[in-house]
Design a protein around this motif. Structure first.
Motif, PDB file in Angstrom:
ATOM      1  N   SER A 193      83.148 -53.334  46.960  1.00  0.00           N
ATOM      2  CA  SER A 193      84.337 -53.302  47.767  1.00  0.00           C
ATOM      3  C   SER A 193      83.655 -53.687  49.323  1.00  0.00           C
ATOM      4  O   SER A 193      82.692 -53.215  49.447  1.00  0.00           O
ATOM      5  CB  SER A 193      85.366 -52.262  48.009  1.00  0.00           C
ATOM      6  N   PRO A 194      83.986 -54.273  49.802  1.00  0.00           N
ATOM      7  CA  PRO A 194      83.529 -54.865  50.724  1.00  0.00           C
ATOM      8  C   PRO A 194      84.044 -54.091  51.973  1.00  0.00           C
ATOM      9  O   PRO A 194      84.428 -53.684  52.299  1.00  0.00           O
ATOM     10  CB  PRO A 194      84.004 -56.452  51.289  1.00  0.00           C
ATOM     11  N   ALA A 195      82.460 -53.742  53.170  1.00  0.00           N
ATOM     12  CA  ALA A 195      82.608 -54.119  53.879  1.00  0.00           C
ATOM     13  C   ALA A 195      81.727 -53.747  55.272  1.00  0.00           C
ATOM     14  O   ALA A 195      81.324 -54.889  54.742  1.00  0.00           O
ATOM     15  CB  ALA A 195      82.588 -51.680  54.569  1.00  0.00           C
ATOM     16  N   ILE A 196      81.813 -53.756  56.308  1.00  0.00           N
ATOM     17  CA  ILE A 196      80.956 -54.425  58.153  1.00  0.00           C
ATOM     18  C   ILE A 196      79.861 -54.059  57.137  1.00  0.00           C
ATOM     19  O   ILE A 196      79.524 -52.951  56.476  1.00  0.00           O
ATOM     20  CB  ILE A 196      81.000 -53.812  59.175  1.00  0.00           C
ATOM     21  N   SER A 197      79.319 -55.131  57.135  1.00  0.00           N
ATOM     22  CA  SER A 197      77.844 -55.477  56.569  1.00  0.00           C
ATOM     23  C   SER A 197      76.605 -54.084  57.879  1.00  0.00           C
ATOM     24  O   SER A 197      77.008 -54.678  58.925  1.00  0.00           O
ATOM     25  CB  SER A 197      76.955 -56.763  56.831  1.00  0.00           C
ATOM     26  N   ARG A 198      75.288 -54.445  57.713  1.00  0.00           N
ATOM     27  CA  ARG A 198      74.743 -53.365  58.823  1.00  0.00           C
ATOM     28  C   ARG A 198      73.890 -54.443  59.468  1.00  0.00           C
ATOM     29  O   ARG A 198      73.656 -53.465  61.175  1.00  0.00           O
ATOM     30  CB  ARG A 198      73.261 -52.959  57.763  1.00  0.00           C
ATOM     31  N   ALA A 199      73.667 -55.674  59.259  1.00  0.00           N
ATOM     32  CA  ALA A 199      73.280 -56.357  60.090  1.00  0.00           C
ATOM     33  C   ALA A 199      74.382 -56.525  61.040  1.00  0.00           C
ATOM     34  O   ALA A 199      73.969 -56.675  62.373  1.00  0.00           O
ATOM     35  CB  ALA A 199      73.110 -57.939  59.231  1.00  0.00           C
ATOM     36  N   ALA A 200      75.888 -56.378  60.734  1.00  0.00           N
ATOM     37  CA  ALA A 200      76.765 -56.822  61.625  1.00  0.00           C
ATOM     38  C   ALA A 200      76.941 -55.639  62.248  1.00  0.00           C
ATOM     39  O   ALA A 200      76.688 -55.888  63.813  1.00  0.00           O
ATOM     40  CB  ALA A 200      77.926 -57.114  60.949  1.00  0.00           C
ATOM     41  N   ALA A 201      76.859 -54.243  62.479  1.00  0.00           N
ATOM     42  CA  ALA A 201      76.732 -52.907  63.129  1.00  0.00           C
ATOM     43  C   ALA A 201      75.744 -53.400  63.554  1.00  0.00           C
ATOM     44  O   ALA A 201      76.346 -52.964  65.526  1.00  0.00           O
ATOM     45  CB  ALA A 201      77.296 -52.492  61.979  1.00  0.00           C
TER      46      ALA A 201
END
Length: 434
Positions: free
Chosen positions: A329-337
């Motif tokens: 499943s998806p969750a906010i990416s480390r790069a975006a965070a």
């Protein structure tokens, strides 16, 4: 590149008086462009905001003599004498590291591009693929993510496509061929060509001529990119690999496969196809990923991928009956965070905002946090807790610097933040965050 379908030409109609007292309106123009279209294009540009281009003229400055400026733009476009100025090069940080160069048009040029988009988009939009989601009316990143999530449950493998230097590599001849297939409108063809070759003005003031690519940041660029990719990828996939599912968001693409062998064959076929269309897959960022979960427990080197700011990977989840399971499943990416953390750090809340009231801070901060929550909280919202906790700590430190009574007591400051979350609606997102 094979172009397969022609649409009908459509133009919005209507007139508005933009005549100026000291400039007479010619009786005949080579191109029929209504003044109402120019006015409507201006309204769209105004609603989107944006910064100044190479002329340094802001939207507010453009509006200081709005009637005359719109009339001049209409007059030049209608007569064929409009030549786009250079686009302003602006470097921004990429979520995955490195920098991306945006090309920022002037306010007047954004309006001109919007006029052409208003004519071209209704013609090409009906032929676009249902699994093309980027920069399209009634399509969104969340729709692409939801579809990708469902298909990752159905198929074991994913090809994560990354086109190297996409906007800088688009072939002008192929773009013009695709545009000309859908319209024979002479002024649309003329101005699209001029925008493609408009130079890029670098930060040192030098001009860079362009023979390929379209500026990422221009109003017309996403539509042109979608049009080229429609024929370079979407229609080709439907024709050459029927039954293979994919999601494309402009240049970001995900292709689903039932086996590793099928994924490898598809990747080579896609690589060759894009090469024919003067595009190149990134040799490192493009990869084949295994969608591991409880039903597919075998381990492989690549078991996660990023798509539209989310990371898809195996995660511990819970059914509505409370049973734990491992799902893909998806969750906010480390790069975006990390990008959001960097932005928060750049605010310097404790130093530069210490004299601002809580109400003023909430008014400024709330839209930003709300935007993050709305986008990254769509899937696995629990993954945003570390970000919200960080923001809470920033506000607590801001309060301690602002109020002497809170400076030496973290617990007292925490209780003050709790009261703020209950009292001020703009800080309601702080409730339950520690």
């Amino acid at each position: 590149m094979v172009v397969e379908q022609r649409g009908a030409q459509e133009q919005p109609t209507g007139e508005i008086n933009l005549d100026t007292k000291d400039e007479s309106q010619p009786k005949a123009k080579p191109f029929v462009i209504s003044k109402q279209m120019v006015m409507e294009a201006y309204r769209k540009v105004k609603s989107n905001g944006g910064v100044a281009g190479v002329d340094g003229e802001s939207l507010k400055e453009f509006e200081s003599d709005l009637k005359r400026n719109l009339y001049k733009l209409w007059n030049r476009m209608s007569s064929g004498s409009y030549f786009p100025p250079p686009v302003k090069a602006v470097e921004i940080k990429k979520a995955g590291g490195g920098k991306r160069t945006l090309g920022i048009p002037t306010v007047a040029d954004r309006i001109a591009q919007t006029v052409v988009k208003m004519v071209l988009e209704p013609v090409v939009e009906p032929v676009f693929d249902a699994d093309s989601y980027g920069s399209r009316p009634k399509k969104s990143a969340h729709q692409a993510l939801a579809t990708a999530r469902e298909r990752c449950w159905q198929k074991d493998w994913v090809i994560d496509l990354d086109i190297k230097g996409f906007f800088d590599s688009l072939d002008h001849n192929l773009i013009m061929k695709a545009v000309a297939w859908h319209t024979d409108n002479p002024w649309v063809l003329l101005y699209v060509k001029r925008w493609l070759i408009a130079p890029l003005q670098k930060q040192d003031g030098s001009l860079e001529a362009r023979t390929v690519g379209t500026p990422q940041g221009g109003v017309i660029s996403p539509l042109l990119a979608n049009l080229l990719m429609h024929y370079a990828f979407d229609t080709w996939m439907r024709r050459s690999h029927p039954g293979i599912d994919f999601e494309r968001y402009v240049d970001d693409g995900i292709v689903h496969a039932g086996s590793l062998a099928e994924a490898e064959r598809l990747l080579e076929s896609i690589r060759e196809r894009l090469r024919e269309c003067r595009l190149e897959l990134h040799p490192v960022k493009t990869k084949i990923v295994h969608c591991r979960d409880d039903r597919r427990p075998d381990r492989y080197e690549q078991e996660q991928f990023d798509f539209l700011g989310y990371t898809f990977r195996a995660r511990l989840s819970k059914t509505k009956w409370g049973k734990l399971f491992v799902g893909f499943s998806p969750a906010i990416s480390r790069a975006a965070a990390l990008k959001i953390h960097d932005e928060v750090r750049s605010w310097h809340l404790t130093r530069q905002w210490s004299t601002v009231s809580a109400e003023a801070l909430g008014k400024w901060l709330s839209p930003k946090v709300r935007g993050w929550l709305q986008y990254y909280g769509k899937f696995s919202p629990w993954a945003l807790r570390p970000l919200l906790s960080h923001l809470r700590r920033c506000i607590r430190r801001w309060a301690q610097r602002k109020q002497k009574s809170l400076r030496h007591s973290g617990n007292r400051a925490a209780r003050w933040v709790n009261r703020l979350a209950l009292k001020e609606p703009r800080f309601a997102w702080l409730q339950g965050v520690h």
